[in-house]
Scaffold this motif. Structure first.
Motif, mmCIF file in Angstrom:
data_model
loop_
_atom_site.group_PDB
_atom_site.id
_atom_site.type_symbol
_atom_site.label_atom_id
_atom_site.label_comp_id
_atom_site.label_asym_id
_atom_site.label_seq_id
_atom_site.Cartn_x
_atom_site.Cartn_y
_atom_site.Cartn_z
ATOM 1 N N ASP A 1 0.834 -1.207 0.000
ATOM 2 C CA ASP A 1 0.000 0.000 0.000
ATOM 3 C C ASP A 1 0.869 1.257 0.000
ATOM 4 O OD1 ASP A 1 -2.298 -1.426 -0.068
ATOM 5 O OD2 ASP A 1 -2.706 -1.313 2.084
ATOM 6 N N ALA A 2 2.017 1.192 0.691
ATOM 7 C CA ALA A 2 2.943 2.318 0.704
ATOM 8 C C ALA A 2 3.436 2.594 -0.723
ATOM 9 C CB ALA A 2 4.118 2.031 1.630
ATOM 10 N N ARG A 3 3.658 1.511 -1.473
ATOM 11 C CA ARG A 3 4.083 1.622 -2.877
ATOM 12 C C ARG A 3 2.981 2.309 -3.704
ATOM 13 N NH1 ARG A 3 8.253 1.846 -5.903
ATOM 14 N NH2 ARG A 3 9.275 0.381 -4.496
ATOM 15 N N VAL A 4 1.745 1.888 -3.486
ATOM 16 C CA VAL A 4 0.607 2.505 -4.187
ATOM 17 C C VAL A 4 0.536 3.988 -3.820
ATOM 18 C CG1 VAL A 4 -1.919 2.559 -4.381
ATOM 19 C CG2 VAL A 4 -0.722 0.361 -4.352
ATOM 20 N N GLY A 5 0.781 4.273 -2.551
ATOM 21 C CA GLY A 5 0.753 5.660 -2.075
ATOM 22 C C GLY A 5 1.808 6.507 -2.770
ATOM 23 N N LEU A 6 3.006 5.931 -2.905
ATOM 24 C CA LEU A 6 4.107 6.649 -3.564
ATOM 25 C C LEU A 6 3.724 6.968 -5.012
ATOM 26 C CD1 LEU A 6 7.036 7.682 -3.533
ATOM 27 C CD2 LEU A 6 7.773 5.381 -4.209
ATOM 28 N N ASP A 7 3.193 5.964 -5.717
ATOM 29 C CA ASP A 7 2.779 6.177 -7.114
ATOM 30 C C ASP A 7 1.726 7.277 -7.196
ATOM 31 O OD1 ASP A 7 4.479 4.185 -7.789
ATOM 32 O OD2 ASP A 7 2.942 2.629 -8.065
ATOM 33 N N ARG A 8 0.793 7.224 -6.257
ATOM 34 C CA ARG A 8 -0.303 8.204 -6.269
ATOM 35 C C ARG A 8 0.240 9.618 -6.051
ATOM 36 N NH1 ARG A 8 -4.790 6.322 -2.433
ATOM 37 N NH2 ARG A 8 -5.045 4.741 -4.053
ATOM 38 N N LEU A 9 1.140 9.755 -5.077
ATOM 39 C CA LEU A 9 1.690 11.088 -4.773
ATOM 40 C C LEU A 9 2.501 11.605 -5.956
ATOM 41 C CD1 LEU A 9 2.036 13.396 -2.799
ATOM 42 C CD2 LEU A 9 3.979 12.201 -1.793
ATOM 43 N N ARG A 10 3.315 10.686 -6.557
ATOM 44 C CA ARG A 10 4.128 11.117 -7.705
ATOM 45 C C ARG A 10 3.236 11.587 -8.844
ATOM 46 N NH1 ARG A 10 8.792 6.482 -7.488
ATOM 47 N NH2 ARG A 10 10.252 7.662 -6.208
ATOM 48 N N SER A 11 2.149 10.849 -9.074
ATOM 49 C CA SER A 11 1.285 11.251 -10.180
ATOM 50 C C SER A 11 0.615 12.595 -9.874
ATOM 51 C CB SER A 11 0.274 10.146 -10.511
ATOM 52 O OG SER A 11 -0.931 10.380 -9.857
ATOM 53 N N ARG A 12 0.293 12.823 -8.601
ATOM 54 C CA ARG A 12 -0.304 14.109 -8.241
ATOM 55 C C ARG A 12 0.706 15.243 -8.405
ATOM 56 N NH1 ARG A 12 -4.455 12.791 -3.195
ATOM 57 N NH2 ARG A 12 -5.659 11.305 -4.433
ATOM 58 N N LEU A 13 1.989 14.937 -8.022
ATOM 59 C CA LEU A 13 3.032 15.958 -8.162
ATOM 60 C C LEU A 13 3.251 16.313 -9.619
ATOM 61 C CD1 LEU A 13 5.614 14.849 -5.465
ATOM 62 C CD2 LEU A 13 4.310 16.987 -5.510
ATOM 63 N N GLY B 1 2.493 19.956 -14.115
ATOM 64 C CA GLY B 1 1.959 20.213 -15.461
ATOM 65 C C GLY B 1 1.000 21.397 -15.470
ATOM 66 N N THR B 2 0.353 21.628 -14.330
ATOM 67 C CA THR B 2 -0.624 22.732 -14.287
ATOM 68 C C THR B 2 -0.155 23.788 -13.289
ATOM 69 O OG1 THR B 2 -1.847 21.525 -12.623
ATOM 70 C CG2 THR B 2 -2.606 21.302 -14.894
ATOM 71 N N ASP B 3 1.177 23.995 -13.297
ATOM 72 C CA ASP B 3 1.803 24.844 -12.294
ATOM 73 C C ASP B 3 1.173 26.232 -12.185
ATOM 74 O OD1 ASP B 3 3.485 24.768 -10.263
ATOM 75 O OD2 ASP B 3 5.330 25.191 -11.395
ATOM 76 N N ASN B 4 0.797 26.760 -13.350
ATOM 77 C CA ASN B 4 0.239 28.111 -13.321
ATOM 78 C C ASN B 4 -1.290 28.109 -13.237
ATOM 79 O OD1 ASN B 4 2.792 29.280 -13.463
ATOM 80 N ND2 ASN B 4 2.831 28.962 -15.693
ATOM 81 N N GLY B 5 -1.811 26.868 -13.221
ATOM 82 C CA GLY B 5 -3.260 26.766 -13.128
ATOM 83 C C GLY B 5 -3.695 26.697 -11.677
ATOM 84 N N ASP B 6 -4.799 25.971 -11.434
ATOM 85 C CA ASP B 6 -5.266 25.899 -10.037
ATOM 86 C C ASP B 6 -4.440 24.911 -9.221
ATOM 87 O OD1 ASP B 6 -8.283 24.064 -10.937
ATOM 88 O OD2 ASP B 6 -6.163 23.464 -10.891
ATOM 89 N N GLY B 7 -3.691 24.029 -9.934
ATOM 90 C CA GLY B 7 -2.752 23.146 -9.238
ATOM 91 C C GLY B 7 -3.393 22.017 -8.478
ATOM 92 N N ASP B 8 -4.680 21.920 -8.481
ATOM 93 C CA ASP B 8 -5.343 20.866 -7.688
ATOM 94 C C ASP B 8 -5.551 19.619 -8.523
ATOM 95 O OD1 ASP B 8 -8.476 20.707 -5.854
ATOM 96 O OD2 ASP B 8 -6.640 19.506 -5.778
ATOM 97 N N ALA B 9 -4.826 18.550 -8.189
ATOM 98 C CA ALA B 9 -4.962 17.310 -8.957
ATOM 99 C C ALA B 9 -6.181 16.580 -8.501
ATOM 100 C CB ALA B 9 -3.710 16.470 -8.814
#
Lengths: 365, 148
Positions: free
Chosen positions: B123-135, B140-148
């Protein structure tokens, strides 16, 4: 059972898609492992093994039965922890639950047998009629006996679910008009696990399956073929009313002070002391209660010949010999029997008119 | 099924000595012995409270002696699970409920932390993947609202 899930997915993948977390699954395994008297470390191990498991093919054969066993397992509490185990299996044939019928249903059974020969599990509920060539119960023109023998050939193990499959049950009760026998009377060369009860406790059925799936072995069985972890103790051993038995506090009638105080039901015919099952600990209806907690004695439904073991309302300490009663009734003749029933009815009417309290003796008539 | 508490039938003598099966004392000694194992060898163990004939008075006694510690956690997984450390460090009281709020399992766990609270490595691995994808989404939307 109809499913959109590919068979090559592991259980944890299937569960994750359904939104069941690993902690939920660990919760399920913890309760199972403790039920099966395994150490806590085993729960984690069990969860790991089960999570990685590919789906196991199961063929469920329903013979002379009332479908109560299927009702029990499919109507367990919701969202059922027990039902999780059904995500670990591929139920390839089950009359009541499958969508297919007729030729297509039988084809599903044959296909599952061919694809998983030597590896599939067979679950049987219901007894097998042997009298008159087995004509009393057939499926697609095949007698229960022949279908059992044919299906058992490629099975890894057989689970006889319910007292009928395990010991013949109610169909086998005196005078056994169909010549009903248990699965173990017919199949001698496969591991058979008896999970008796009328019906059996859902979590006991799933516990046995979890054991087979995770450890790949049959659980330790008692002399009647039942898993000791669930059937090792009597109801009486684990009954919450046991302290009253030890203190000599008994309900004498169903409406007396003792009954209201929740005292021991031994004298009202409770079969708890001779019945091996897990009702007192796992309970029923999602842990709500079990018969004794609802104020009625145990009927002993997970024991062989429970239907013929004398009155449900006779204390175990009173001698009960059903064979003797039968012989006496036969000798007395039908005419006398009819006369007795008239007398009994008259007495009940009298009691009703006079508002007398019915006694245990009345209940036995 | 979740409104059984509304049915006004209770076992007489629920609060008096009748409600004691005298199983609480042996159980407390067993907990002491398991805690001794934990201290000496780090071995965790648990006791299924529903596998023993316990009356309301016994539960009361167990709760009185063990008390309430500093940690209390609730998790929602097919119904709630309450995890409490008792005032006896290393002795945890874990109650699993189903979605009908009926107790389905109840344990005394003698351990440094109950397994159900730990994060599984997978689950920690899944968490890492999830956080990386959110980052990466956030980048990618740095100048946008930034909310993944």
């Amino acid at each position: 059972m109809e499913t959109a899930m590919p068979d090559d997915q592991t259980l944890s993948e299937i569960l994750a898609r359904r939104g069941v977390s690993r902690r939920a699954f660990l919760k399920f395994c913890a309760s199972l492992a403790t039920l099966m008297a395994m150490p806590p470390a085993m729960a984690a191990e069990m969860a790991e093994t089960l999570a990685k498991l590919k789906r196991q093919s199961v063929i469920w054969l329903s013979f002379q039965e009332c479908t109560g066993c299927t009702e029990s397992i499919t109507r367990s509490h919701s969202p059922t922890l027990e039902s999780l185990i059904f995500d670990a299996i591929s139920l390839d044939y089950h009359h009541t639950l499958q969508a297919a019928s007729g030729t297509a249903a039988e084809a599903a059974r044959e296909q599952a047998m061919k694809d998983n020969y030597g590896k599939y599990l067979v679950v049987v509920d219901g007894s097998v009629p042997m009298k008159d060539g087995g004509v009393y119960s057939t499926i697609a023109g095949v007698s229960n006996h022949d279908m059992l023998v044919e299906t058992a050939k490629g099975a890894a193990a057989i689970i006889a679910v319910g007292t009928c499959a395990a010991y013949g049950g109610i169909p086998r009760a005196n005078p056994n008009p169909t010549g009903a026998v248990a699965v173990s009377d017919i199949i001698k060369d496969k591991p058979i696990i008896n999970v008796p009860g009328c019906p059996p406790i859902p979590v006991v059925m799933t516990g046995v399956m979890a054991h087979l799936l995770t450890l790949g072995t049959t659980p330790v069985l008692d002399e009647l073929g039942r898993p000791k972890v669930f059937f090792g103790d009597t109801i009486h051993d684990r009954c919450y009313r046991r302290p009253f038995y030890d203190q000599g506090k008994f309900a004498k009638r169903f409406d007396d002070e003792g009954a209201r105080n929740g005292w021991c039901l031994f004298e009202l015919g409770c079969k708890g002391p001779t019945t091996h099952n897990a009702c007192a600990t796992t309970k029923w209806n999602g842990g709500v209660s079990f018969p004794i907690e609802s104020g009625h004695g145990c009927l002993g439904c997970s024991e062989p010949d429970f239907w013929d073991a004398g009155s449900f309302y006779t204390s175990l300490s009173m001698p009960a010999d059903p064979l003797k009663y039968t012989a006496a009734a036969a000798l007395a003749g039908a005419a006398v029997g009819v006369a007795v029933s008239f007398v009994n009815r008259a007495r009940k009417d009298e009691a009703k008119t006079a508002h007398q309290t019915a006694t245990l003796a009345d209940l036995r008539k | 099924m979740n409104n059984l508490k509304g049915i006004p039938i209770t076992m007489a003598g629920g609060d008096d000595e009748l409600a004691l099966s005298f199983n609480a004392d042996p159980l407390l000694h067993e907990i002491a012995s398991l805690l001794c194992d934990l201290v000496e060898s780090g071995k965790s163990s648990s006791i299924d409270l529903r596998s023993l004939p316990l009356l309301p008075g016994d539960y009361g006694k167990l709760k009185d002696v063990l008390g309430q510690g500093e940690v209390s956690a609730t998790l929602e997984a097919l119904g709630a699970t309450h995890v409490r450390e008792t005032a006896i460090h290393g002795v945890w009281w874990v109650t699993h409920y189903n979605s009908d709020e009926t107790v389905v399992a109840e344990f005394i766990e003698v351990t440094t932390i109950p397994d159900i609270l730990r994060t599984h490595p997978a689950d920690a691995r899944v968490g890492l993947d999830r956080l990386r994808s959110r980052l990466s989404l956030a980048a990618g939307t740095d100048n946008g609202d930034g909310d993944a």
